[in-house]
Write a protein that holds these residues in place. Structure first.
Motif, PDB file in Angstrom:
ATOM      1  N   VAL A 144      19.191  -8.147   5.556  1.00 38.47           N
ATOM      2  CA  VAL A 144      18.099  -7.482   5.619  1.00 38.47           C
ATOM      3  C   VAL A 144      17.630  -6.909   4.739  1.00 38.47           C
ATOM      4  O   VAL A 144      18.498  -5.778   4.970  1.00 38.47           O
ATOM      5  N   GLY A 145      16.354  -6.312   4.307  1.00 37.20           N
ATOM      6  CA  GLY A 145      16.036  -5.547   3.126  1.00 37.20           C
ATOM      7  C   GLY A 145      15.058  -4.776   3.862  1.00 37.20           C
ATOM      8  O   GLY A 145      14.674  -5.225   4.791  1.00 37.20           O
ATOM      9  N   LEU A 146      16.033  -3.256   4.108  1.00 42.42           N
ATOM     10  CA  LEU A 146      14.705  -2.369   4.533  1.00 42.42           C
ATOM     11  C   LEU A 146      13.523  -1.875   3.574  1.00 42.42           C
ATOM     12  O   LEU A 146      14.285  -1.532   2.536  1.00 42.42           O
ATOM     13  N   ALA A 147      12.411  -2.478   3.349  1.00 41.22           N
ATOM     14  CA  ALA A 147      11.117  -2.417   2.378  1.00 41.22           C
ATOM     15  C   ALA A 147      10.939  -0.503   2.591  1.00 41.22           C
ATOM     16  O   ALA A 147      11.019   0.139   3.138  1.00 41.22           O
ATOM     17  N   LEU A 148      10.514  -0.390   0.550  1.00 39.25           N
ATOM     18  CA  LEU A 148      10.054   0.756   1.145  1.00 39.25           C
ATOM     19  C   LEU A 148       8.532  -0.031   0.461  1.00 39.25           C
ATOM     20  O   LEU A 148       8.236  -0.593  -0.172  1.00 39.25           O
ATOM     21  N   GLU A 149       7.244   2.044   0.743  1.00 38.13           N
ATOM     22  CA  GLU A 149       6.352   0.755   0.302  1.00 38.13           C
ATOM     23  C   GLU A 149       6.360   1.255  -0.897  1.00 38.13           C
ATOM     24  O   GLU A 149       6.484   2.113  -1.826  1.00 38.13           O
ATOM     25  N   ASP A 150       5.656  -0.195  -1.550  1.00 36.30           N
ATOM     26  CA  ASP A 150       5.516  -0.097  -2.419  1.00 36.30           C
ATOM     27  C   ASP A 150       3.765   0.756  -3.585  1.00 36.30           C
ATOM     28  O   ASP A 150       4.357   1.611  -5.397  1.00 36.30           O
ATOM     29  N   ARG A 151       2.808   0.886  -2.435  1.00 35.50           N
ATOM     30  CA  ARG A 151       2.170   1.776  -3.057  1.00 35.50           C
ATOM     31  C   ARG A 151       1.603   2.844  -1.900  1.00 35.50           C
ATOM     32  O   ARG A 151       1.380   2.153  -0.778  1.00 35.50           O
ATOM     33  N   TYR A 152       1.414   4.739  -2.151  1.00 32.83           N
ATOM     34  CA  TYR A 152       1.191   5.056  -0.817  1.00 32.83           C
ATOM     35  C   TYR A 152      -0.275   4.314  -0.551  1.00 32.83           C
ATOM     36  O   TYR A 152      -0.943   4.268  -0.939  1.00 32.83           O
ATOM     37  N   GLY A 153      -0.327   4.536   1.086  1.00 34.57           N
ATOM     38  CA  GLY A 153      -1.579   4.583   2.050  1.00 34.57           C
ATOM     39  C   GLY A 153      -1.700   2.876   1.930  1.00 34.57           C
ATOM     40  O   GLY A 153      -1.945   2.793   2.689  1.00 34.57           O
ATOM     41  N   GLU A 154      -1.205   2.376   0.926  1.00 41.06           N
ATOM     42  CA  GLU A 154      -1.610   0.758   1.927  1.00 41.06           C
ATOM     43  C   GLU A 154      -0.494   0.090   2.144  1.00 41.06           C
ATOM     44  O   GLU A 154       0.827   0.079   2.187  1.00 41.06           O
ATOM     45  N   PRO A 155      -0.980  -0.979   3.600  1.00 43.69           N
ATOM     46  CA  PRO A 155       0.208  -1.708   3.875  1.00 43.69           C
ATOM     47  C   PRO A 155       1.407  -2.602   3.302  1.00 43.69           C
ATOM     48  O   PRO A 155       0.659  -3.180   2.624  1.00 43.69           O
ATOM     49  N   ASN A 156       2.337  -2.439   3.568  1.00 42.12           N
ATOM     50  CA  ASN A 156       3.219  -3.226   3.523  1.00 42.12           C
ATOM     51  C   ASN A 156       4.151  -3.582   4.096  1.00 42.12           C
ATOM     52  O   ASN A 156       4.960  -2.929   5.142  1.00 42.12           O
ATOM     53  N   PRO A 157       5.259  -5.527   4.638  1.00 38.80           N
ATOM     54  CA  PRO A 157       5.861  -5.319   5.744  1.00 38.80           C
ATOM     55  C   PRO A 157       6.983  -4.451   5.676  1.00 38.80           C
ATOM     56  O   PRO A 157       7.523  -3.626   4.536  1.00 38.80           O
ATOM     57  N   ASP A 158       8.425  -4.292   6.686  1.00 32.03           N
ATOM     58  CA  ASP A 158       8.969  -3.330   7.177  1.00 32.03           C
ATOM     59  C   ASP A 158      10.194  -4.078   6.372  1.00 32.03           C
ATOM     60  O   ASP A 158      10.882  -3.433   6.213  1.00 32.03           O
ATOM     61  N   LEU A 159      10.156  -5.270   6.339  1.00 35.50           N
ATOM     62  CA  LEU A 159      12.098  -5.627   6.136  1.00 35.50           C
ATOM     63  C   LEU A 159      11.647  -6.763   5.331  1.00 35.50           C
ATOM     64  O   LEU A 159      10.574  -7.604   5.100  1.00 35.50           O
ATOM     65  N   TYR A 160      12.231  -7.757   4.799  1.00 39.68           N
ATOM     66  CA  TYR A 160      12.641  -8.471   4.121  1.00 39.68           C
ATOM     67  C   TYR A 160      13.916  -9.871   4.195  1.00 39.68           C
ATOM     68  O   TYR A 160      15.255  -8.924   4.103  1.00 39.68           O
ATOM     69  N   VAL A 161      14.107 -10.565   3.869  1.00 42.25           N
ATOM     70  CA  VAL A 161      15.006 -11.382   3.112  1.00 42.25           C
ATOM     71  C   VAL A 161      14.289 -11.946   1.739  1.00 42.25           C
ATOM     72  O   VAL A 161      14.083 -12.761   1.630  1.00 42.25           O
ATOM     73  N   ARG A 162      15.970 -12.292   1.271  1.00 41.31           N
ATOM     74  CA  ARG A 162      16.052 -12.646  -0.302  1.00 41.31           C
ATOM     75  C   ARG A 162      16.320 -14.390  -0.078  1.00 41.31           C
ATOM     76  O   ARG A 162      17.379 -14.499   0.422  1.00 41.31           O
ATOM     77  N   GLY A 163      15.440 -15.364  -0.797  1.00 44.81           N
ATOM     78  CA  GLY A 163      15.822 -16.691   0.129  1.00 44.81           C
ATOM     79  C   GLY A 163      16.416 -17.264  -1.553  1.00 44.81           C
ATOM     80  O   GLY A 163      16.776 -16.535  -2.124  1.00 44.81           O
TER      81      GLY A 163
END
Length: 394
Positions: A244-263
């Protein structure tokens, strides 16, 4: 003489004028020899070739692809090669979509940094032990604990969910001063769960390159439980053999998911963690409809994080001890997917992380880990578009 020698990095030797690799899908990009400009990789994507050296057919110079981004995770399909010697490639190898090629050294170093430890930190359930947790909290999150305590002391009930860590420490200090630690008391039980969860997360994740940045959420108002849920979910998924990857915010203030897995095809599946107050209560029963309403609201509001551009699942994080809470979450999640599953084909599943037992055990002598067991459950969306990456036992 090579100007960029990296003796621990695998080297492919280009045995003809043809590119060593051709990537899928076609990107239109190329990886060139940094000395003469000869094409080494056609249809190149940087994230698919990690710390790999290629010796140019024309000039014999070795050019190296970049290392993986700090804190990033490898694909479920990663091919590694020993770091010594060379591999002669006479033609062009087609690299399939989703496959990563990496130096063994780079891969192993990444796994060491990004895989959580099995156990958290033990602590003494006394004033000294609590003070040590406060020190860790301040160092990790940058939060001003003293200022937060002053705010909570003015109205503990009001700021319980705003400044959760400061509230929990205050409750336990009060109980220790009165020499009363009774896990049957709802506030005591919640406070123990919160500080024990924080200690476990710190011990397991502190070496992760992205830990300190994401752990700042512990100190933000109303964010402690969400941050705890994020790390707890990631740990449980690692236990279930998911990287599992710990996601960082892509753009400040915009909603982004918290975690991800690579398929396996290079895609990402995202996870959005929610920790509503309705799932954090201690007791035998909640007001009718509270949990059901919370689940419905979370699903309806999740389109900003989980949608056609970011397919994935929702995670409901619960620290509450309540009879049938896990079963209720599963039932209401099923009902929500019956209601919106056909329209939300990007929503793969609704998962739940909850405490397995309805009791809390304090170690003898108040020294060690508070015994808790978070469990994973969930309901898959049968209308998910594509092969659903989340499977649950019936």
């Amino acid at each position: 003489m090579e100007s960029n020698q990296q003796s621990s990095t695998v080297r492919f030797v280009q045995g003809s004028a043809a590119p060593v690799f051709r990537g899928e899908p076609e990107s239109g990009l190329t990886f060139l020899c940094e000395q003469c400009g000869h094409v080494l990789i056609d249809h190149y994507l940087a994230e698919d070739y990690i710390a790999v050296g290629i010796q140019c057919f024309q000039c014999k110079h070795v050019s190296f692809t970049p290392d993986i981004e700090l804190g990033e995770i490898f694909s479920a399909r990663t091919m590694t090669f020993p770091d010594q010697g060379g591999y002669l490639i006479g033609g062009t190898v087609t690299k399939r979509a989703g496959l990563m090629i990496a130096s063994s050294a780079a891969f192993n170093a990444n796994i060491e940094m990004t895989t959580p430890a099995e156990a958290g930190i033990p602590f003494e359930l006394n004033f000294k032990g609590l003070d040590r947790l406060v020190e860790i909290y301040a160092e990790t999150t940058g939060g001003d604990f003293a200022a937060q305590r002053k705010i909570v002391e003015r109205s503990p009930a009001k700021f319980r969910h705003d400044l959760t860590f400061a509230w929990a420490i205050g409750i336990l200090r009060d109980r220790l001063a009165a020499n009363v630690l009774d896990v049957r008391d709802a506030d005591t039980c919640s406070a123990l769960i919160y500080i024990s969860t924080f200690g476990s997360i710190y011990g397991r994740w502190k070496r992760h390159p992205r830990f300190n940045l994401i752990a700042r959420g512990f100190a933000k108002p109303k964010s402690f439980l969400h941050t705890a849920g994020l790390f707890t979910t990631a740990f449980i998924m690692y236990q279930n053999a998911s990287i599992v990857g710990l996601a960082l915010e892509d753009r400040y203030g915009e909603p982004n998911p918290d975690l991800y897995v690579r398929g396996v095809q290079g895609s990402r599946t995202y996870l959005e963690v929610k920790a509503p107050q309705a799932l954090q209560t201690i007791g035998e029963a909640d007001p009718p409809g509270m949990v059901e309403s919370a689940v419905k609201q979370i699903v309806d509001r999740s389109k900003a994080q989980i949608n056609r551009n970011r397919v994935g699942g929702l995670v409901l994080f619960a620290t509450g001890f309540r009879k049938n809470l896990a079963n209720d979450m599963a039932r209401f999640s099923h009902n929500a997917l019956v209601r919106v599953g056909r329209q939300r084909t990007s929503l793969a599943a609704i998962m739940s992380i909850s405490l397995a037992d309805t009791k809390l055990t304090i170690p003898a002598g108040r020294n060690g880990m508070i015994e808790m067991d978070f469990r994973l459950g969930g309901v898959a969306n049968p209308h998910f578009a594509g092969d659903n990456p989340f499977k649950f036992e019936a």
